[in-house]
Design a protein around this motif. Structure first.
Motif, PDB file in Angstrom:
ATOM      1  N   SER A  40      -4.214   1.339  -2.335  1.00 36.98           N
ATOM      2  CA  SER A  40      -3.702   2.656  -2.701  1.00 36.98           C
ATOM      3  C   SER A  40      -4.475   3.234  -3.878  1.00 36.98           C
ATOM      4  O   SER A  40      -4.862   4.417  -3.868  1.00 36.98           O
TER       5      SER A  40
ATOM      6  N   THR B 122      -1.314   6.166   6.058  1.00 42.97           N
ATOM      7  CA  THR B 122      -0.460   5.015   5.754  1.00 42.97           C
ATOM      8  C   THR B 122       0.685   4.894   6.749  1.00 42.97           C
ATOM      9  O   THR B 122       1.028   3.787   7.197  1.00 42.97           O
TER      10      THR B 122
ATOM     11  N   THR C 241      -6.236   6.634  -2.391  1.00 41.45           N
ATOM     12  CA  THR C 241      -5.306   7.769  -2.309  1.00 41.45           C
ATOM     13  C   THR C 241      -5.905   9.042  -2.863  1.00 41.45           C
ATOM     14  O   THR C 241      -5.938  10.094  -2.190  1.00 41.45           O
TER      15      THR C 241
ATOM     16  N   LEU D 144       1.889   4.442  -3.315  1.00 40.85           N
ATOM     17  CA  LEU D 144       1.219   5.711  -3.048  1.00 40.85           C
ATOM     18  C   LEU D 144       1.405   6.744  -4.150  1.00 40.85           C
ATOM     19  O   LEU D 144       0.508   7.574  -4.387  1.00 40.85           O
TER      20      LEU D 144
ATOM     21  N   TRP E 134       0.852  -1.198   0.000  1.00 41.94           N
ATOM     22  CA  TRP E 134       0.000   0.000   0.000  1.00 41.94           C
ATOM     23  C   TRP E 134       0.885   1.244   0.000  1.00 41.94           C
ATOM     24  O   TRP E 134       0.701   2.156  -0.819  1.00 41.94           O
ATOM     25  N   ALA E 135       1.860   1.265   0.877  1.00 43.44           N
ATOM     26  CA  ALA E 135       2.776   2.405   0.931  1.00 43.44           C
ATOM     27  C   ALA E 135       3.601   2.512  -0.352  1.00 43.44           C
ATOM     28  O   ALA E 135       3.813   3.609  -0.890  1.00 43.44           O
TER      29      ALA E 135
END
Length: 423
Positions: A164, A184, A168, A42, A38-39
């Motif tokens: 994400s 996050t 986001t 981004l 997920w990070a």
């Protein structure tokens, strides 16, 4: 009463029941993989926004998206070797906590210039190395006949990229540029603490004693390293390529709106993610070679059908969904093969190299597709090329990979009476 013993390398022996703790460790590893991915993803959803606000060229926008992926892919090689040495219980919290730094940098100050974004994106690549931590960690907890399913379930954590993609931009629109990065970072911090408190390496885990350079050289001498790298570059590389390029393809080839193309891409990604554990599960029951061969055959057929640019409903949609399912299952089967053929003490190192090959394999196809479309005004040549590459991988699976798998199956277990007498 005779108690079941550990195998010589410390992993659970064949036929051993899977403990509740093993399933807990699998769940913790899968969540960690998803959170770090997920990070890692981004920047990609925000790239068009940065292009407008910073007046970036198309090349600069592509570079912004590519840097975390390339660093995350290549970084799996040293992180896999470190996981062999120190274990997932140490490496998962370290990777997660370290990833917080670039996430906060990008959210609080690093989105004001291209240079700051590239610096943050470079270190954001650390999050992408979590894959090389989880595979050896999970592998050690499960007996050989359950590793395909276990590593397939872990691999579904690649769905963190979908988190994400879906959240986001919405969080930025609803609040501010800082919001998705702060959320996050908080999730990464919480996971790092939970992993440190709850994670445990498998009892009897084999710890290598050789220096890292010598271990990496030994990894490069293993046949499975190159076999799995070639297959994963096609299977996972194909998944990455479509997840990156499919919106452009659908918008250009079928004149879809950006929103419609993005939604269809999300469907492709989710199906591939769901099929990854299925590929591992099928490998445990049918054999990795059969699953890999079937998956690659479907990719060949789907790419050839799509090369004619059929109507999107139903032929085009069915072709893409079939390829999504096959690429997901093939990715799961590739790491079932890694778990089957790799010595326990080298799983992390092999995973690092194979994971790097898969990540890097996903960024050449979009460049080729774009170049061929620019030259010929059609995507047909690019899709035919995908079919040819997949057919070559299929032929290799049915020859070299099958021979390696059958040779391993016929080899007597380490420590058995037959092995000792043959020594």
């Amino acid at each position: 009463m005779v108690q079941p013993s550990k195998s010589k390398n410390g992993s659970p022996p064949s036929g051993a029941p899977v403990s509740g703790r093993a399933w807990l460790m699998l769940a913790l590893a899968t969540v960690g993989f998803a959170v770090n991915f997920w990070a890692w993803a981004l920047l990609s959803p925000l790239a068009p926004r940065f292009q407008d606000s910073l007046d970036l060229t198309s090349f600069e926008q592509s570079l912004l998206v590519a840097v975390p992926v390339v660093v995350g892919s290549l970084g799996r090689i040293p992180v896999g070797a470190l996981t062999d040495r120190f274990g997932g219980r140490v490496m998962f919290p370290i990777v997660s906590a370290t990833t917080i730094v670039p996430v906060l940098h990008l959210g609080l100050a690093g989105h004001s210039s291209l240079a700051a974004l590239l610096i943050g994106g470079f270190f954001l690549g650390i999050g992408g190395t979590a894959f090389a931590v989880g595979v050896p960690f999970v592998n050690a907890w499960f007996p050989p006949e359950r590793r395909g399913l276990a590593i397939g379930v872990f691999g579904a954590g690649m769905g963190g990229t979908a988190i994400s993609a879906l959240t986001t931009v919405k969080l930025v629109d609803a609040s501010s540029m800082e919001t998705p990065f702060l959320i996050t970072a908080a999730v990464l911090a919480a996971y790092a603490v939970i992993a440190w408190l709850l994670m445990r390496d498998a009892p009897g885990r084999t710890v290598p004693t050789e220096p890292p350079a010598r271990r990496l050289a030994g990894t490069m001498r293993l046949g499975i390293t190159w076999q799995a790298s070639a297959l994963y570059a096609v299977a996972f590389g194909g998944y990455v390529a479509f997840s990156v390029y499919l919106p452009v393809y659908l918008k250009t080839g079928y004149d879809l709106t950006q929103a419609d193309a993005a939604n269809r891409m999300a469907g492709f990604v989710l199906l591939a993610v769901a099929m990854r554990p299925m590929g591992g599960w099928l490998s445990d029951r049918l054999g990795t070679v059969r699953v890999l061969a079937g998956s690659l055959a479907v990719v060949v057929a789907g790419a050839l059908v799509q090369s004619f640019t059929p109507p999107l409903a139903p032929a085009g949609t069915l072709a893409f969904l079939a390829m999504a399912a096959a690429l997901g299952a093939g990715s799961g089967a590739t790491f079932a093969l890694v778990a089957q053929l790799t010595p326990a003490s080298q799983v992390g190192s092999v995973t690092g190299v194979v994971g790097a090959a898969g990540g890097l394999g996903g960024f050449l196809p979009p460049l080729v597709m774009g170049s061929l479309y620019g030259a010929y005004g059609t995507y047909a040549a690019g899709l035919v090329l995908l079919a040819v590459v997949s057919a070559a991988a299929l032929a290799y699976t049915l020859t070299g990979v099958r021979a390696a798998a059958e040779g391993h199956r016929d080899k007597p277990p380490a420590g058995s009476r037959h092995a000792r007498s043959a020594a």
